[in-house]
Design a protein around this motif. Structure first.
Motif, PDB file in Angstrom:
ATOM      1  N   ILE A  36       1.079  -1.134   0.077  1.00  0.00           N
ATOM      2  CA  ILE A  36      -0.051  -0.031  -0.020  1.00  0.00           C
ATOM      3  C   ILE A  36       0.966   1.194   0.139  1.00  0.00           C
ATOM      4  CG2 ILE A  36      -2.127  -1.155   1.246  1.00  0.00           C
ATOM      5  CD1 ILE A  36      -1.096   0.205   3.745  1.00  0.00           C
ATOM      6  N   PHE A  37       0.361   2.518  -0.429  1.00  0.00           N
ATOM      7  CA  PHE A  37       1.124   3.599  -0.656  1.00  0.00           C
ATOM      8  C   PHE A  37       1.778   4.070   0.698  1.00  0.00           C
ATOM      9  CE2 PHE A  37       1.737   8.188  -0.580  1.00  0.00           C
ATOM     10  CZ  PHE A  37       2.463   8.357  -1.896  1.00  0.00           C
ATOM     11  N   ALA A  38       1.217   3.977   1.998  1.00  0.00           N
ATOM     12  CA  ALA A  38       1.732   4.460   2.980  1.00  0.00           C
ATOM     13  C   ALA A  38       2.921   3.730   3.360  1.00  0.00           C
ATOM     14  CB  ALA A  38       0.544   4.350   4.215  1.00  0.00           C
ATOM     15  N   ASN A  39       3.073   2.582   2.880  1.00  0.00           N
ATOM     16  CA  ASN A  39       4.190   1.789   3.261  1.00  0.00           C
ATOM     17  C   ASN A  39       5.349   2.174   2.575  1.00  0.00           C
ATOM     18  OD1 ASN A  39       2.928   0.445   5.095  1.00  0.00           O
ATOM     19  ND2 ASN A  39       2.366  -1.616   3.954  1.00  0.00           N
ATOM     20  N   LEU A  40       5.380   2.898   1.523  1.00  0.00           N
ATOM     21  CA  LEU A  40       6.497   3.417   0.629  1.00  0.00           C
ATOM     22  C   LEU A  40       7.303   4.558   1.396  1.00  0.00           C
ATOM     23  CD1 LEU A  40       4.912   3.892  -2.948  1.00  0.00           C
ATOM     24  CD2 LEU A  40       6.045   1.882  -2.150  1.00  0.00           C
ATOM     25  N   THR A  41       6.764   5.038   2.464  1.00  0.00           N
ATOM     26  CA  THR A  41       7.679   6.130   3.225  1.00  0.00           C
ATOM     27  C   THR A  41       8.083   7.172   2.298  1.00  0.00           C
ATOM     28  OG1 THR A  41       9.568   4.768   3.054  1.00  0.00           O
ATOM     29  CG2 THR A  41       8.086   4.635   5.031  1.00  0.00           C
ATOM     30  N   LEU A  42       7.321   7.775   1.517  1.00  0.00           N
ATOM     31  CA  LEU A  42       7.479   8.908   0.753  1.00  0.00           C
ATOM     32  C   LEU A  42       6.242   9.857   0.618  1.00  0.00           C
ATOM     33  CD1 LEU A  42       6.573   8.502  -2.599  1.00  0.00           C
ATOM     34  CD2 LEU A  42       8.403   6.888  -2.483  1.00  0.00           C
ATOM     35  N   SER A  43       6.551  10.922   0.105  1.00  0.00           N
ATOM     36  CA  SER A  43       5.234  11.991   0.089  1.00  0.00           C
ATOM     37  C   SER A  43       5.147  12.273  -1.357  1.00  0.00           C
ATOM     38  CB  SER A  43       5.891  13.159   0.573  1.00  0.00           C
ATOM     39  OG  SER A  43       6.903  13.795  -0.069  1.00  0.00           O
ATOM     40  N   ALA A  44       3.954  12.607  -1.612  1.00  0.00           N
ATOM     41  CA  ALA A  44       3.435  12.890  -3.165  1.00  0.00           C
ATOM     42  C   ALA A  44       2.154  13.403  -3.433  1.00  0.00           C
ATOM     43  CB  ALA A  44       3.207  11.496  -3.927  1.00  0.00           C
ATOM     44  N   GLU A  45       1.997  14.469  -4.132  1.00  0.00           N
ATOM     45  CA  GLU A  45       0.719  15.180  -4.429  1.00  0.00           C
ATOM     46  C   GLU A  45      -0.007  14.176  -5.134  1.00  0.00           C
ATOM     47  OE1 GLU A  45       0.129  17.872  -3.031  1.00  0.00           O
ATOM     48  OE2 GLU A  45       2.033  18.003  -2.128  1.00  0.00           O
ATOM     49  N   PRO A  46      -1.298  14.137  -5.013  1.00  0.00           N
ATOM     50  CA  PRO A  46      -2.505  13.336  -5.795  1.00  0.00           C
ATOM     51  C   PRO A  46      -2.009  13.394  -7.345  1.00  0.00           C
ATOM     52  CG  PRO A  46      -3.323  14.417  -4.183  1.00  0.00           C
ATOM     53  CD  PRO A  46      -2.075  14.923  -4.225  1.00  0.00           C
ATOM     54  N   ASP A  47      -1.605  14.573  -7.839  1.00  0.00           N
ATOM     55  CA  ASP A  47      -1.425  14.879  -9.293  1.00  0.00           C
ATOM     56  C   ASP A  47      -0.126  14.292  -9.606  1.00  0.00           C
ATOM     57  OD1 ASP A  47       0.274  16.683  -8.263  1.00  0.00           O
ATOM     58  OD2 ASP A  47      -0.556  18.278  -9.703  1.00  0.00           O
ATOM     59  N   GLN A  48       0.631  13.574  -8.805  1.00  0.00           N
ATOM     60  CA  GLN A  48       1.931  13.060  -8.986  1.00  0.00           C
ATOM     61  C   GLN A  48       1.900  11.652  -9.175  1.00  0.00           C
ATOM     62  OE1 GLN A  48       4.242  14.930  -6.242  1.00  0.00           O
ATOM     63  NE2 GLN A  48       4.887  16.495  -7.565  1.00  0.00           N
ATOM     64  N   VAL A  49       0.541  10.992  -9.028  1.00  0.00           N
ATOM     65  CA  VAL A  49       0.276   9.599  -9.064  1.00  0.00           C
ATOM     66  C   VAL A  49      -0.633   9.098 -10.226  1.00  0.00           C
ATOM     67  CG1 VAL A  49      -0.244   7.597  -7.593  1.00  0.00           C
ATOM     68  CG2 VAL A  49       0.880   9.420  -6.465  1.00  0.00           C
ATOM     69  N   CYS A  50      -0.240   8.198 -11.003  1.00  0.00           N
ATOM     70  CA  CYS A  50      -1.026   7.800 -11.974  1.00  0.00           C
ATOM     71  C   CYS A  50      -0.777   6.426 -12.207  1.00  0.00           C
ATOM     72  CB  CYS A  50      -0.199   8.405 -13.037  1.00  0.00           C
ATOM     73  SG  CYS A  50      -1.127   8.651 -14.679  1.00  0.00           S
ATOM     74  N   LEU A  51      -2.089   5.580 -12.641  1.00  0.00           N
ATOM     75  CA  LEU A  51      -2.048   4.391 -13.091  1.00  0.00           C
ATOM     76  C   LEU A  51      -1.632   4.115 -14.334  1.00  0.00           C
ATOM     77  CD1 LEU A  51      -3.158   1.547 -12.281  1.00  0.00           C
ATOM     78  CD2 LEU A  51      -5.575   2.296 -13.515  1.00  0.00           C
ATOM     79  N   ILE A  52      -0.541   3.223 -14.457  1.00  0.00           N
ATOM     80  CA  ILE A  52       0.046   2.994 -15.828  1.00  0.00           C
ATOM     81  C   ILE A  52      -0.046   1.759 -16.295  1.00  0.00           C
ATOM     82  CG2 ILE A  52       1.894   4.926 -15.685  1.00  0.00           C
ATOM     83  CD1 ILE A  52       3.649   2.720 -14.799  1.00  0.00           C
ATOM     84  N   GLY A  53      -0.783   0.608 -15.735  1.00  0.00           N
ATOM     85  CA  GLY A  53      -1.033  -0.740 -16.189  1.00  0.00           C
ATOM     86  C   GLY A  53      -1.265  -1.499 -15.068  1.00  0.00           C
ATOM     87  N   GLU A  54      -0.960  -2.891 -15.525  1.00  0.00           N
ATOM     88  CA  GLU A  54      -1.225  -3.942 -14.568  1.00  0.00           C
ATOM     89  C   GLU A  54      -0.170  -5.031 -14.747  1.00  0.00           C
ATOM     90  OE1 GLU A  54      -4.754  -6.564 -15.443  1.00  0.00           O
ATOM     91  OE2 GLU A  54      -5.722  -5.464 -13.908  1.00  0.00           O
ATOM     92  N   LEU A  55       0.124  -5.456 -13.523  1.00  0.00           N
ATOM     93  CA  LEU A  55       0.985  -6.727 -13.741  1.00  0.00           C
ATOM     94  C   LEU A  55       0.588  -8.064 -13.126  1.00  0.00           C
ATOM     95  CD1 LEU A  55       3.967  -7.400 -15.091  1.00  0.00           C
ATOM     96  CD2 LEU A  55       4.947  -7.072 -12.955  1.00  0.00           C
ATOM     97  N   ALA A  56       0.376  -9.233 -13.541  1.00  0.00           N
ATOM     98  CA  ALA A  56      -0.002 -10.253 -12.940  1.00  0.00           C
ATOM     99  C   ALA A  56      -1.360 -10.008 -12.328  1.00  0.00           C
ATOM    100  CB  ALA A  56       0.999 -10.816 -11.913  1.00  0.00           C
ATOM    101  N   THR A  57      -2.318  -9.226 -12.691  1.00  0.00           N
ATOM    102  CA  THR A  57      -3.741  -8.875 -12.238  1.00  0.00           C
ATOM    103  C   THR A  57      -3.333  -7.858 -10.956  1.00  0.00           C
ATOM    104  OG1 THR A  57      -3.962 -10.385 -10.404  1.00  0.00           O
ATOM    105  CG2 THR A  57      -4.581 -11.091 -12.647  1.00  0.00           C
TER     106      THR A  57
END
Ligand SMILES: [Zn+2]
Length: 268
Positions: A36-57
Motif C-alpha cells: 500500500i502507498f503508506a508503506n512506501l514512506t515517501l510523500s507525493a501530491e495526488p497529481d503526481q500519482v498515475c495508474l500506468i498498467g497491470e502486472l499479474a492482475t
C-alpha cells in the motif's frame, strides 16, 4: 472509463514505480516496491500519482518523486531492468515516459495556463484554450544491412571504442518508416539499401523513443561516414562480430537474426 489517479490514503495493494529524473527507486531488497502507498514512506501530491498498467492482475502505479536522491544506489534506469523480463521493462519504460510527460506538461504550450490531466485518457488538457497533449513518442528506425555474409556496423560518437551497432535514426515529420530507414543509412554511411523487411519494435525510454527494426539488402555505394554522427563504420564478418548490443535490445535481436540467416544460407 480509465481512472488515472488514486486516493493516497487508500489501502489498495499495488506495484509502484517511483520515478525521479528518469530513474526508478528499488527498495532495500533491490526490488520494485509492492504493497500500500503508506508503506512506501515517501510523500507525493495526488497529481503526481498515475495508474500506468497491470502486472499479474496487480495494478501498477507511477509516483513522480522530486525528493533529493540521497542513496544513489537505490535508483536505477529502465535499462537496468531489461533483465527482469519484457513486461517489467515495458512498465518501467512507461513509468519514466509518463513521469516526464507529467513534469513537462504542467502548463499549456499555447497559452501558458495551468493544465489538468484528463480523467478518461492519458492526456493533459488546458481548460482555457482547449489545447490537449499526449505523452510524446519519437519513432526511430534501426536498420541491419547484410551482404555476402557480412554486416554493416557503425560506431557513433556516443559509443566507446570497440562497440558497434547497426544504423539508427529518428523519423522526420511526414516521413514513412521505410523512407526514414533509406534516408538515415544514406546520410550516415553513404550506402544505398533495398528490400526492407520489418523485424519488430521496442519502446526505448531514453527519453521517449519507439524503436522500429528492419533488415535490408545492400544495393550499392562505398562507406562514407557522416562526420558529426559516425566515428567509423565497417563490414564485419557475421561469424566474427565485435562487441555489439545485448540480445535484450532490438538492435541485438536484429544482429542475431542476420547471423541466423547467414548460417541457414551456408547450411543449404
Ligand atoms: Zn492553453
Amino acid at each position: 472509463m480509465i481512472k488515472h489517479s488514486i486516493s493516497l490514503s487508500s489501502n489498495q495493494y499495488a506495484l509502484w514505480f517511483v520515478v525521479n529524473r528518469g530513474r526508478i527507486w528499488l527498495n532495500a531488497q533491490g526490488q520494485l516496491p509492492q504493497g500500500i502507498f503508506a508503506n512506501l514512506t515517501l510523500s507525493a501530491e495526488p497529481d503526481q500519482v498515475c495508474l500506468i498498467g497491470e502486472l499479474a492482475t496487480q495494478p501498477v502505479y507511477l509516483v513522480v518523486n522530486h525528493d533529493y536522491i540521497a542513496d544513489e544506489a537505490a535508483w536505477v534506469t529502465p535499462r537496468e531492468l531489461l533483465d527482469n523480463g519484457d513486461d517489467v521493462f515495458q512498465l518501467a519504460a512507461r513509468a519514466v515516459q509518463v513521469a516526464l510527460f507529467l513534469q513537462t506538461h504542467r502548463f499549456c504550450g499555447q497559452c501558458g495556463s495551468a493544465m489538468n490531466l484528463v480523467s478518461w485518457e492519458l492526456a493533459a488538457l488546458c481548460s482555457k484554450c482547449g489545447h490537449r497533449c499526449y505523452p510524446r513518442i519519437a519513432p526511430c528506425v534501426l536498420v541491419g544491412i547484410a551482404h555476402h555474409g557480412k554486416i554493416l556496423l557503425a560506431r557513433s560518437s556516443r559509443h566507446r571504442k570497440g562497440f558497434y551497432s547497426i544504423l539508427a535514426g529518428f523519423v522526420e515529420s511526414a516521413e514513412t518508416l521505410e523512407q526514414a530507414a533509406v534516408r538515415e543509412v544514406k546520410e550516415e554511411v553513404g550506402v544505398d539499401i533495398t528490400n526492407l523487411r520489418y523485424v519488430g519494435s521496442q519502446p526505448w525510454p531514453f527519453p521517449h523513443s519507439l524503436m522500429t527494426g528492419f533488415i535490408a539488402d545492400y544495393a550499392g555505394g562505398d562507406i562514407i561516414c557522416q562526420p558529426q554522427e559516425i566515428e567509423e563504420a565497417h563490414w564485419f564478418d557475421l561469424a566474427a562480430l565485435p562487441e555489439v548490443p545485448s540480445i535484450q535490445t532490438l538492435s541485438g535481436k536484429i544482429i542475431m537474426q542476420l547471423q541466423q540467416n547467414a548460417g541457414n544460407k551456408k547450411a543449404t
